[in-house]
Design a protein around this motif. Structure first.
Motif, PDB file in Angstrom:
ATOM      1  N   GLU A  99      65.123 -88.219  70.850  1.00 50.00           N
ATOM      2  CA  GLU A  99      65.333 -88.118  72.295  1.00 50.00           C
ATOM      3  C   GLU A  99      66.702 -88.667  72.684  1.00 50.00           C
ATOM      4  N   VAL A 149      69.838 -86.518  74.410  1.00 48.73           N
ATOM      5  CA  VAL A 149      70.444 -86.921  75.686  1.00 48.73           C
ATOM      6  C   VAL A 149      71.922 -87.253  75.484  1.00 48.73           C
ATOM      7  N   LEU A 203      73.914 -83.939  74.870  1.00 48.04           N
ATOM      8  CA  LEU A 203      74.123 -83.188  76.104  1.00 48.04           C
ATOM      9  C   LEU A 203      75.103 -83.905  77.032  1.00 48.04           C
ATOM     10  N   PRO A 206      76.388 -78.546  78.529  1.00 52.97           N
ATOM     11  CA  PRO A 206      75.324 -77.573  78.282  1.00 52.97           C
ATOM     12  C   PRO A 206      75.531 -76.837  76.963  1.00 52.97           C
ATOM     13  N   LEU A 224      63.177 -80.363  74.561  1.00 49.38           N
ATOM     14  CA  LEU A 224      63.758 -80.054  75.866  1.00 49.38           C
ATOM     15  C   LEU A 224      62.668 -79.830  76.916  1.00 49.38           C
ATOM     16  N   LEU A 246      61.393 -83.275  77.793  1.00 49.44           N
ATOM     17  CA  LEU A 246      62.395 -84.007  78.569  1.00 49.44           C
ATOM     18  C   LEU A 246      62.542 -83.421  79.973  1.00 49.44           C
ATOM     19  N   ALA A 247      62.403 -82.100  80.114  1.00 47.05           N
ATOM     20  CA  ALA A 247      62.455 -81.480  81.438  1.00 47.05           C
ATOM     21  C   ALA A 247      61.251 -81.897  82.272  1.00 47.05           C
ATOM     22  N   LYS A 275      64.381 -85.672  82.701  1.00 44.45           N
ATOM     23  CA  LYS A 275      65.540 -86.263  82.034  1.00 44.45           C
ATOM     24  C   LYS A 275      66.615 -85.216  81.761  1.00 44.45           C
ATOM     25  N   VAL A 276      66.223 -83.948  81.673  1.00 44.27           N
ATOM     26  CA  VAL A 276      67.154 -82.836  81.524  1.00 44.27           C
ATOM     27  C   VAL A 276      66.703 -81.723  82.458  1.00 44.27           C
ATOM     28  N   SER A 277      67.592 -80.778  82.733  1.00 45.33           N
ATOM     29  CA  SER A 277      67.264 -79.604  83.538  1.00 45.33           C
ATOM     30  C   SER A 277      67.400 -78.363  82.689  1.00 45.33           C
TER      31      SER A 277
END
Length: 89
Positions: free
Chosen positions: A9, A13, A16, A21, A42, A45-46, A50-52
């Motif tokens: 993880e 992060v 990225l 991206p 991902l 995490l989304a 934490k991410v998009s």
């Protein structure tokens, strides 16, 4: 296992954050996991925000499609490559 999970993880992060991206395949290669594992991470995490995930795309030939799924898509599925934007920040 939790330590391994946290390391992956953190690697995702960090990657990225420094690389911007990138595709799940490129991210997986940089972190040392498969594309499928990167996609799974991902998604988690989304869900944790934490991410998009901002862009998804259809393959020219889907791997499989159920009768219900194909019927529900109708004519929209006939186009070759389509890009769909997922909501979120």
């Amino acid at each position: 296992m939790i330590n391994w999970w946290s390391e992956i993880e953190h690697g995702i992060v960090e990657c990225l954050g420094s690389g911007g991206p990138m595709s799940p395949g490129a991210l997986g290669r940089r972190v040392g996991i498969s594309e499928g594992e990167a996609i799974a991470f991902l998604c988690m995490l989304a869900r944790e925000r934490k991410v998009s995930i901002c862009l998804v795309e259809l393959h020219d030939e889907p791997a499989s499609r159920t009768a219900r799924g194909a019927a529900g898509l109708g004519e929209q599925a006939a186009g070759s490559r389509q890009t769909a934007y997922a909501g979120g920040n």
